[in-house]
Scaffold this active site. Sequence first.
Site, PDB file in Angstrom:
ATOM      1  N   ASP A 202       0.831  -1.202   0.000  1.00 39.48           N
ATOM      2  CA  ASP A 202       0.000   0.000   0.000  1.00 39.48           C
ATOM      3  C   ASP A 202       0.868   1.255   0.000  1.00 39.48           C
ATOM      4  O   ASP A 202       0.647   2.186  -0.773  1.00 39.48           O
ATOM      5  CB  ASP A 202      -0.926  -0.023   1.223  1.00 39.48           C
ATOM      6  CG  ASP A 202      -1.741   1.246   1.375  1.00 39.48           C
ATOM      7  OD1 ASP A 202      -2.818   1.332   0.750  1.00 39.48           O
ATOM      8  OD2 ASP A 202      -1.315   2.160   2.111  1.00 39.48           O
ATOM      9  N   LYS A 206       1.427   4.426  -2.930  1.00 41.52           N
ATOM     10  CA  LYS A 206       1.334   5.856  -2.626  1.00 41.52           C
ATOM     11  C   LYS A 206       2.649   6.572  -2.913  1.00 41.52           C
ATOM     12  O   LYS A 206       2.662   7.718  -3.385  1.00 41.52           O
ATOM     13  CB  LYS A 206       0.918   6.037  -1.171  1.00 41.52           C
ATOM     14  CG  LYS A 206      -0.488   5.518  -0.890  1.00 41.52           C
ATOM     15  CD  LYS A 206      -0.795   5.473   0.588  1.00 41.52           C
ATOM     16  CE  LYS A 206      -2.192   4.942   0.848  1.00 41.52           C
ATOM     17  NZ  LYS A 206      -2.485   4.790   2.294  1.00 41.52           N
TER      18      LYS A 206
END
Length: 445
Positions: A202, A206
Site C-alpha cells: 500500500d 502511494k
Amino acid sequence: MTDYRRLRVALLGAGAVGSQVAALLRQHADELADRAGARLELVGIAVRNPDAPRDADLPRELFTTDAETLILGADIVIELMGGIEPARTSLLQAIGSGADVVTANKALLATHGPEIFEAADQVGAQVYYEAAAAGAIPIIRPLRDSLAGDRVQRIMGIVNGTTNYILDRMDTEGADFGEVLAEAQALGYAEADPTADIEGYDAAQKAAILASLAFHTSVPLEAVHRDGITAIDKPMMDAARKAGYVIKLLAVCERVSNGSGEAISVRVYPALVPREHPLASVHGANNAVFVQAEAAGNLMFYGAGAGGVQTASAVLGDVVSAARRHIAGGVGVGESTRANLPILPIGHVTTQYQITLEVTDEPGVLATVAGILSEGRVSIATVEQTVADASTDPLARVTADPTGVARLVIGTHKALEQDLSETVARLADSDVVDRVVSVLRVEGD
C-alpha cells in the site's frame, strides 16, 4: 434559492468511503452548490449488490448494477470501487464520454496512471485523486499546484495508518507485533488479510504517486523498492528507543545525483527516525508527509490517513473542484511528467545503517568486525558493546554460550546501499559473528 446549473454525479462503489460520500453529497447539497457554483445531483450508485448493508442510510432507488449507463449519463464520475478491474475500464469509459473523474484508487493510479492521464489529455478531461495518497491529508494539490514553481528535493511520508498504529503501539506500550496486528484488525484498521499493509505494498503505491507528482516523472510501481514491517520485534523497538530513535514505515522519495546528472529514488521500508524529528511524533493510525523543497524549505502535512468520513472529505473536495472546472469551461490540466528523470535502483542510493550483531565474547572481535566494515567501504559512526547475562536476557539464552553473549550495535556513516548490504552479508558469514540480529536504515538525521 439560487438557480444553479445542475451537474450529474455518478458514484461507483458504496463501501466505507463511497457510502459517506453519497450521504454527504445529499446532506450538504445546498452548501456544496454554493461552493461549487453548480448543484451536484447524485444520479446513481453502481454496486455489485444493491441490497447489501451500507454504512449510511441511502435510498434504494439510487443503486444500480448497470455502471455503463450510469457513467454515460454523468458529468462527474466518482470511482471508489478499488482494485484494478473493473475500475480501470470504468474510468476510461467515463473519460471517453467527456466526464471528469474523481478517484481514491491508489492501486489503479500506481499501475495504470500514465494510461489514464493520457486518455484524459486526449479529450481535455481532468483526473482528480487527492484521496489516493494520504486519505484526508491534502498533499496532491500542494505538490501539483502550490509547489509547481519550486523544486521538491525530498519526501518522507508515513502513508499507511495500519503500520503506523502497529509500530506506535509496539513503541509506546511494548506490545508484540502479533498482538497489535490482531487488535488493529479488530478495530478495523487492518484487513483480515493484512498483507498489503504490513508488507508495504500500500505504501509503495502511494510512494509511486507522490514521486511522480513531486519530480514530474512517471514512476512505475515496479521501480519502487519495498520492505515490510513483519521482521520488527520488541527487542528492536527497545534498542531503537535506547538509541533515541523510533521505528516508522517510511515512503522515501528523493532527488539524487547519479554521477552524470539528476535521478530519483523511490523506496519504502521500516527505518529509524530520530525522536526529535516531526515524523517521530505521528501516533496511532495517523499519516504525515514531510516535504523538503528548495525554496519553500521544510513542510509537513499531518492528519487522518484513512477512515470513511475522513477520506470522503478529500473526495468531496475533488468533486467541488471538478464542478468549478465545468462551470469555468476549458480543458483539464494534464499531469507533468516531462522531466522524465531516471529512477535509481536502491543499490545505487546512499543510505545509513544501524546494525545489531551477536558476536563471540572474546578479545579482538571488535577489530575483526571493524576490518570487515572497512573492507566494504563502510565507516563506523557509533558503536555500543554490551555483554548480556544469559540468566536474564532471552537473546543470550538462544546462543550456544551459556555464560553470555556480546552484542554490538553499530551505526554507520552514509554509504552506498550496495556496499552496506554486501558488508552485512560478509558480517553474517564471519566466524566471529553468531547472528545478525537486525539491520535498519536511518532516515531524518
